[in-house]
Structures are given as structure tokens and as C-alpha cells.
Design a protein around this motif. Structure first.
Motif, PDB file in Angstrom:
ATOM      1  N   GLU A  66      28.786  15.377  61.834  1.00 38.13           N
ATOM      2  CA  GLU A  66      27.797  14.464  62.436  1.00 38.13           C
ATOM      3  C   GLU A  66      27.040  15.102  63.654  1.00 38.13           C
ATOM      4  O   GLU A  66      27.732  16.206  64.264  1.00 38.13           O
ATOM      5  N   TYR A  68      25.753  14.250  67.231  1.00 37.75           N
ATOM      6  CA  TYR A  68      25.557  13.158  68.487  1.00 37.75           C
ATOM      7  C   TYR A  68      25.395  13.957  69.645  1.00 37.75           C
ATOM      8  O   TYR A  68      26.072  14.568  70.138  1.00 37.75           O
ATOM      9  N   TYR A  84      21.047  10.741  67.040  1.00 37.53           N
ATOM     10  CA  TYR A  84      22.149  10.820  66.289  1.00 37.53           C
ATOM     11  C   TYR A  84      21.770  10.891  64.742  1.00 37.53           C
ATOM     12  O   TYR A  84      20.810  10.522  64.473  1.00 37.53           O
ATOM     13  N   LYS A  87      31.547  14.422  71.445  1.00 36.64           N
ATOM     14  CA  LYS A  87      32.560  14.450  70.623  1.00 36.64           C
ATOM     15  C   LYS A  87      33.244  13.094  70.335  1.00 36.64           C
ATOM     16  O   LYS A  87      33.917  12.667  71.323  1.00 36.64           O
ATOM     17  N   ASN A 138      31.492  17.220  65.582  1.00 38.36           N
ATOM     18  CA  ASN A 138      30.049  17.086  65.900  1.00 38.36           C
ATOM     19  C   ASN A 138      29.634  18.532  66.227  1.00 38.36           C
ATOM     20  O   ASN A 138      29.896  19.583  66.771  1.00 38.36           O
TER      21      ASN A 138
END
Length: 257
Positions: free
Chosen positions: A183, A185, A199, A229, A234
Motif C-alpha cells: 500500500e 499512503y 493513495y 502506516k 506502507n
């Protein structure tokens, strides 16, 4: 034939001059067939002639004598100059003349005094990062290791923060590369509050992501980037050689005072 001198109509001066010319010359006898009138001396007339000396049949017309005056000796002194007359109307504007030759270059002027800090009307920065980053805590500042532009050092490389030199409207942009199956972010932060979020969901393919925003800042406000996080890992990607992550900003318009 009786001859009468035409001195009655003359003034005494002319009569005195003509008298000896007429009577001092003996008259010739008139031959047969000759006209007495044709033999008369100039200035004589017959008693039967008209009294008007200007008559067309008058044998002699005494010319009028007029005195001659030399006007050059009668010229007076030059008079004074007369008053200035009323100016006339302006004439039509003439055509534009040719451009004149270029003048010589002037001397270089002296340098002016330095301006005060409040007169700064520009600010810009652009930085990059070549190394990847994994979030190890809830909020992790994103630092940069390459400088493209940093006017007057308004971006602090040690803290990763841009400090506004004067109040006004600013523009910021962030570009990152996501990591496969992880991910991404990221927050663009104004002071301590997230202004916008970048994102990307976990995917088998890594992609470039971007975010931009305009912010109204006061003098001394900070703008920076952090990783956020959550439950999943992340990260942002880079290979240590190329620059995949960039953060840029500049002043659009200073605040009017």
C-alpha cells in the motif's frame, strides 16, 4: 497770307525761346500749287485755324513739360518695427522624420542599496529522492537527498520541510512510485495537519502516482510530506539510481499588504 504765332497759349518762358526761332528764319515764297498750310513752320497757325490747340486739325501741339524728381534723395530714415501680429493657425502635422543615428552608450550606473527581506516576491523549490522507504511507525517524514531548485534555502533538507518566507498563495506537487503488493499512503502536510492524501492500493504492478494542491500560507508556515502506516505495509519505491520521488512548490502570488 497772315501768319500768327501760337505764343498766346504758351507761358512767357516758352514764348521767349520760340520767338527768335520763328521770326529769325526768312520765309520762302510759296510756289504755285503748294499748300500754304503745308509750308507753315511748326508752332505757327493761320488766323482761321481753331483756337483749341488740342483739335485734330491743329498743326502743332505743345507737349506738357513735367519736372523730374529723384525720389531716391527724398527717402527718409527707417521707421520703428511695428507690433507683433496675432499668431496664425497651426498648420497640418508633417510626416514623421527618419530615425536618427544611435547615440553613444552611457556610463554604467551605480548599484542600488540591497532590498529588505519583505521585498522578496519569489520562492521555489524542487527536490527528489532516489532510495525506497518503508513506514516503520504511524507517521514517518519523507526526506529527500537531491536538490533541483531551492531559492534562498527555503526548503530545509535536514527536516524535509518548506518554510514560507512571506504570506501568500503557493502551489505544491508530489510524485511517487508505488511498490508491488504494498500500500502507498502519503500525506502532504500543512504545519501538522494533512492537507491532501496520495493513495494507491496494493497491486501486482507498480505505478506512478501524483498529487497537487494550492495553499494559502502565512509567513513561517511549513509544508512537508509523511508516510501514514495503517494495518498493511506502507512503502514508496525507488532503485537507488533513478529519481522516482519528487516534491516541488513555488509562490504564486504574495499577500497584499
Amino acid at each position: 497770307t497772315r501768319i500768327i504765332m501760337g505764343t498766346a497759349s504758351l507761358n512767357p518762358l516758352w514764348a521767349a525761346l520760340l520767338f527768335p526761332l520763328v521770326f529769325g528764319v526768312p520765309m520762302e515764297e510759296v510756289t504755285s500749287g503748294e499748300s500754304v498750310a503745308s509750308r507753315l513752320p511748326e508752332g505757327c497757325r493761320r488766323c482761321c485755324d481753331p483756337e483749341d490747340p488740342l483739335s485734330p486739325i491743329s498743326p502743332y501741339i505743345v507737349p506738357e513739360v513735367r519736372p523730374y524728381i529723384n525720389i531716391t534723395i527724398l527717402k527718409g530714415d527707417k521707421g520703428d518695427r511695428g507690433p507683433l501680429g496675432t499668431p496664425g493657425k497651426s498648420g497640418k502635422e508633417g510626416p514623421r522624420g527618419d530615425r536618427g543615428p544611435q547615440g553613444t552608450k552611457g556610463d554604467k550606473g551605480q548599484a542600488g542599496s540591497p532590498g529588505s527581506p519583505c521585498q522578496i516576491h519569489y520562492s521555489a523549490f524542487s527536490v527528489g529522492r532516489k532510495t525506497a522507504l518503508h513506514s516503520s511507525e504511524e507517521f514517518l517524514p519523507l526526506l529527500f537527498d537531491r536538490v533541483f531548485v531551492n531559492t534562498d534555502g527555503h526548503f530545509d533538507m535536514a527536516t524535509g520541510r518548506f518554510v514560507a518566507p512571506l504570506p501568500g498563495l503557493y502551489f505544491f506537487s508530489l510524485n511517487v512510485h508505488s511498490w508491488n503488493y504494498k500500500e502507498t499512503y502519503v500525506h502532504v502536510v500543512h504545519n501538522e495537519k494533512a492537507a491532501v492524501i496520495l493513495y494507491a492500493q496494493p497491486s501486482e504492478r507498480s505505478i506512478m502516482q501524483s498529487q497537487s494542491v494550492m495553499l494559502q500560507l502565512a509567513q513561517g508556515d511549513c509544508v512537508w510530506v509523511r508516510l501514514f502506516k495503517r494495518d498493511r505495509e506502507n512503502a514508496v519505491y525507488s532503485d537507488g539510481m533513478d529519481t522516482y520521488i519528487t516534491f516541488s512548490g513555488h509562490l504564486i502570488k504574495p499577500e497584499d499588504h
